[in-house]
Scaffold this motif. Structure first.
Motif, PDB file in Angstrom:
ATOM      1  N   ASN A   1       0.801  -1.214   0.000  1.00 48.16           N
ATOM      2  CA  ASN A   1       0.000   0.000   0.000  1.00 48.16           C
ATOM      3  C   ASN A   1       0.837   1.268   0.000  1.00 48.16           C
ATOM      4  O   ASN A   1       0.504   2.235  -0.699  1.00 48.16           O
ATOM      5  CB  ASN A   1      -0.941   0.007   1.216  1.00 48.16           C
ATOM      6  CG  ASN A   1      -2.029  -1.034   1.100  1.00 48.16           C
ATOM      7  OD1 ASN A   1      -3.006  -0.835   0.382  1.00 48.16           O
ATOM      8  ND2 ASN A   1      -1.867  -2.161   1.782  1.00 48.16           N
ATOM      9  N   SER A   2       1.898   1.316   0.780  1.00 51.25           N
ATOM     10  CA  SER A   2       2.690   2.542   0.877  1.00 51.25           C
ATOM     11  C   SER A   2       3.389   2.882  -0.426  1.00 51.25           C
ATOM     12  O   SER A   2       3.721   4.034  -0.680  1.00 51.25           O
ATOM     13  CB  SER A   2       3.720   2.419   1.997  1.00 51.25           C
ATOM     14  OG  SER A   2       4.687   1.423   1.685  1.00 51.25           O
TER      15      SER A   2
ATOM     16  N   ASP B   1       6.053  10.539  -5.913  1.00 50.50           N
ATOM     17  CA  ASP B   1       5.926  10.067  -4.537  1.00 50.50           C
ATOM     18  C   ASP B   1       6.892   8.901  -4.349  1.00 50.50           C
ATOM     19  O   ASP B   1       7.658   8.566  -5.258  1.00 50.50           O
ATOM     20  CB  ASP B   1       4.483   9.665  -4.196  1.00 50.50           C
ATOM     21  CG  ASP B   1       3.932   8.565  -5.097  1.00 50.50           C
ATOM     22  OD1 ASP B   1       4.728   7.944  -5.853  1.00 50.50           O
ATOM     23  OD2 ASP B   1       2.729   8.299  -5.052  1.00 50.50           O
ATOM     24  N   GLU B   2       6.867   8.288  -3.177  1.00 49.47           N
ATOM     25  CA  GLU B   2       7.840   7.237  -2.886  1.00 49.47           C
ATOM     26  C   GLU B   2       7.750   6.080  -3.872  1.00 49.47           C
ATOM     27  O   GLU B   2       8.768   5.607  -4.391  1.00 49.47           O
ATOM     28  CB  GLU B   2       7.633   6.717  -1.459  1.00 49.47           C
ATOM     29  CG  GLU B   2       8.677   5.686  -1.030  1.00 49.47           C
ATOM     30  CD  GLU B   2       8.477   5.209   0.392  1.00 49.47           C
ATOM     31  OE1 GLU B   2       9.209   4.290   0.818  1.00 49.47           O
ATOM     32  OE2 GLU B   2       7.595   5.751   1.091  1.00 49.47           O
ATOM     33  N   ALA B   3       6.526   5.622  -4.147  1.00 49.15           N
ATOM     34  CA  ALA B   3       6.360   4.488  -5.059  1.00 49.15           C
ATOM     35  C   ALA B   3       6.778   4.843  -6.479  1.00 49.15           C
ATOM     36  O   ALA B   3       7.471   4.078  -7.153  1.00 49.15           O
ATOM     37  CB  ALA B   3       4.908   4.015  -5.037  1.00 49.15           C
ATOM     38  N   GLY B   4       6.358   6.027  -6.952  1.00 48.98           N
ATOM     39  CA  GLY B   4       6.719   6.453  -8.295  1.00 48.98           C
ATOM     40  C   GLY B   4       8.214   6.677  -8.455  1.00 48.98           C
ATOM     41  O   GLY B   4       8.809   6.297  -9.468  1.00 48.98           O
TER      42      GLY B   4
ATOM     43  N   THR C   1       6.735  18.158 -11.055  1.00 51.88           N
ATOM     44  CA  THR C   1       7.739  18.751 -10.170  1.00 51.88           C
ATOM     45  C   THR C   1       7.142  19.524  -9.002  1.00 51.88           C
ATOM     46  O   THR C   1       7.760  19.646  -7.951  1.00 51.88           O
ATOM     47  CB  THR C   1       8.657  19.691 -10.971  1.00 51.88           C
ATOM     48  OG1 THR C   1       7.846  20.674 -11.624  1.00 51.88           O
ATOM     49  CG2 THR C   1       9.445  18.906 -12.014  1.00 51.88           C
ATOM     50  N   ARG C   2       5.947  20.055  -9.164  1.00 56.30           N
ATOM     51  CA  ARG C   2       5.350  20.886  -8.123  1.00 56.30           C
ATOM     52  C   ARG C   2       4.360  20.118  -7.256  1.00 56.30           C
ATOM     53  O   ARG C   2       4.058  20.545  -6.139  1.00 56.30           O
ATOM     54  CB  ARG C   2       4.622  22.080  -8.752  1.00 56.30           C
ATOM     55  CG  ARG C   2       5.475  22.936  -9.687  1.00 56.30           C
ATOM     56  CD  ARG C   2       4.616  23.945 -10.414  1.00 56.30           C
ATOM     57  NE  ARG C   2       5.360  24.673 -11.439  1.00 56.30           N
ATOM     58  CZ  ARG C   2       5.557  24.239 -12.682  1.00 56.30           C
ATOM     59  NH1 ARG C   2       5.045  23.063 -13.052  1.00 56.30           N
ATOM     60  NH2 ARG C   2       6.242  24.949 -13.545  1.00 56.30           N
ATOM     61  N   THR C   3       3.816  19.024  -7.793  1.00 55.08           N
ATOM     62  CA  THR C   3       2.746  18.297  -7.112  1.00 55.08           C
ATOM     63  C   THR C   3       3.004  16.789  -7.208  1.00 55.08           C
ATOM     64  O   THR C   3       4.028  16.355  -7.724  1.00 55.08           O
ATOM     65  CB  THR C   3       1.382  18.615  -7.761  1.00 55.08           C
ATOM     66  OG1 THR C   3       1.436  18.215  -9.137  1.00 55.08           O
ATOM     67  CG2 THR C   3       1.057  20.093  -7.673  1.00 55.08           C
ATOM     68  N   LYS C   4       2.034  16.013  -6.740  1.00 52.36           N
ATOM     69  CA  LYS C   4       2.204  14.560  -6.693  1.00 52.36           C
ATOM     70  C   LYS C   4       2.022  13.893  -8.049  1.00 52.36           C
ATOM     71  O   LYS C   4       2.785  13.008  -8.427  1.00 52.36           O
ATOM     72  CB  LYS C   4       1.209  13.955  -5.699  1.00 52.36           C
ATOM     73  CG  LYS C   4       1.178  12.426  -5.658  1.00 52.36           C
ATOM     74  CD  LYS C   4       0.156  11.947  -4.650  1.00 52.36           C
ATOM     75  CE  LYS C   4       0.009  10.433  -4.715  1.00 52.36           C
ATOM     76  NZ  LYS C   4      -0.681   9.992  -5.952  1.00 52.36           N
TER      77      LYS C   4
END
Length: 322
Positions: free
Chosen positions: A63-64, A271-274, A296-299
């Protein structure tokens, strides 16, 4: 021509041997601690050190990191960050005792697209994509005209997965109404028996030499809304998650059709997964083949598109002294 870095080869027998190993047996052989949860005859398991990684039968989901898969090979690739041959060899390093508890492989039914569920009305679809998700109206209209997105009887947006011959091989369903008081919680589903490595896809141009990858159809359409005329000779491909094989199969299909893919554009989430997935690709692809276009500015690219629109609107208001 696009090629992956050289990796060790594995035989069909080695692959079949690895496929016969259950996820839990592989975990046990590698000393990974799990705890059983759930009651009765339908339990699931959770890793002790990574409690967001849940296993049920032969399926798992982290999930994370928003990653998941089916079977020991997929688990080894995800958990140990291995490519396919490395995962097969890692599994086959161990001896496994025969077990009556192994979960047998369920034969997958062929995909059948439910045409009868479509409706001609696109009001909810248009409202959700254009007004809620801020996708460019021209992009939405083009997809409707090409029969790539439709509305179903439950007012969901259906993103059709088509192969190069126009055959429907799968679909995403995206709800347009909130499932609770939190606006972001909407229904999402990959239609059962969809092609495992398929995904919503748009080819821009005829001489495709690039593949841009996304985690969802919404991000794909958002990116196209931002880039518009900049996107040329590119296959835009949603992996409906983070699935390396989905990218590889897209490239293989293009190569077989005489298209020489020289560039992969990474548009996965910031994010971490990406980021983990992007780094894995950078190690797998030959030098210079991967282009980083993560937001670059958002998720994700939908948030990025909305951010750009807000910034543009604020600048316009300031120029008018509002």
């Amino acid at each position: 021509m696009y090629r992956r870095k050289n990796t060790a080869r594995v035989t069909t027998d080695e692959i079949n041997q690895a496929k016969s190993v259950s996820v839990l047996d592989f975990i046990d052989a590698n000393g990974i601690d799990v705890k059983r949860e759930g009651r009765g005859s339908d339990p699931y398991f959770r890793l002790v050190d990574h409690d967001s990684l849940v296993i049920k039968g032969e399926k798992f989901f982290w999930n994370s990191r928003q990653e998941g898969g089916h079977g020991a090979i997929s688990f080894a690739m995800t958990y140990y960050d291995l490519n396919f041959p490395e995962a097969v060899k890692r599994i086959n390093e161990h001896a496994y005792a025969p077990s009556i508890n192994h979960i047998s492989e369920v034969k997958k039914e062929p995909f059948r697209y439910p045409h009868y569920f479509e409706v001609d009305n696109t009001e909810e679809l248009q409202n959700y994509l254009v007004n809620d998700r801020k996708i460019d109206q021209r992009v939405v209209n083009w997809c409707i005209e090409k029969d790539l997105i439709v509305q179903d009887k439950k007012a969901n947006v259906v993103f059709k997965w088509k192969d190069m011959k126009g055959n429907i091989i799968g679909a995403d369903r995206q709800g347009t109404q909130s499932m609770d008081n939190k606006k972001q919680h909407t229904f999402k589903q990959i239609v059962p028996n969809s092609a495992e490595t398929g995904g919503f896809m748009i080819d821009v141009g005829k001489n495709i030499d690039k593949v841009a990858i996304f985690e969802s159809p919404i991000d794909l359409l958002s990116y196209w809304s931002v880039k518009k005329g900049e996107v040329q000779n590119t296959r835009l491909k949603s992996m409906s998650g983070l699935k390396e094989q989905s990218l590889m199969d897209a490239i293989k299909e293009l190569n077989q059709n005489g298209q020489d893919v020289t560039k992969v554009i990474s548009c996965v989430d910031n994010d971490e997964a990406g980021n983990h997935f992007h780094e894995r690709l950078s190690r797998l692809l030959k030098k210079g083949a991967l282009e980083d276009q993560r937001p670059t500015r958002t998720k994700d690219w939908n948030e990025e598109w909305k951010h750009l629109q807000r910034s543009k609107e604020n600048s316009k208001n300031l120029s008018y002294g509002m």
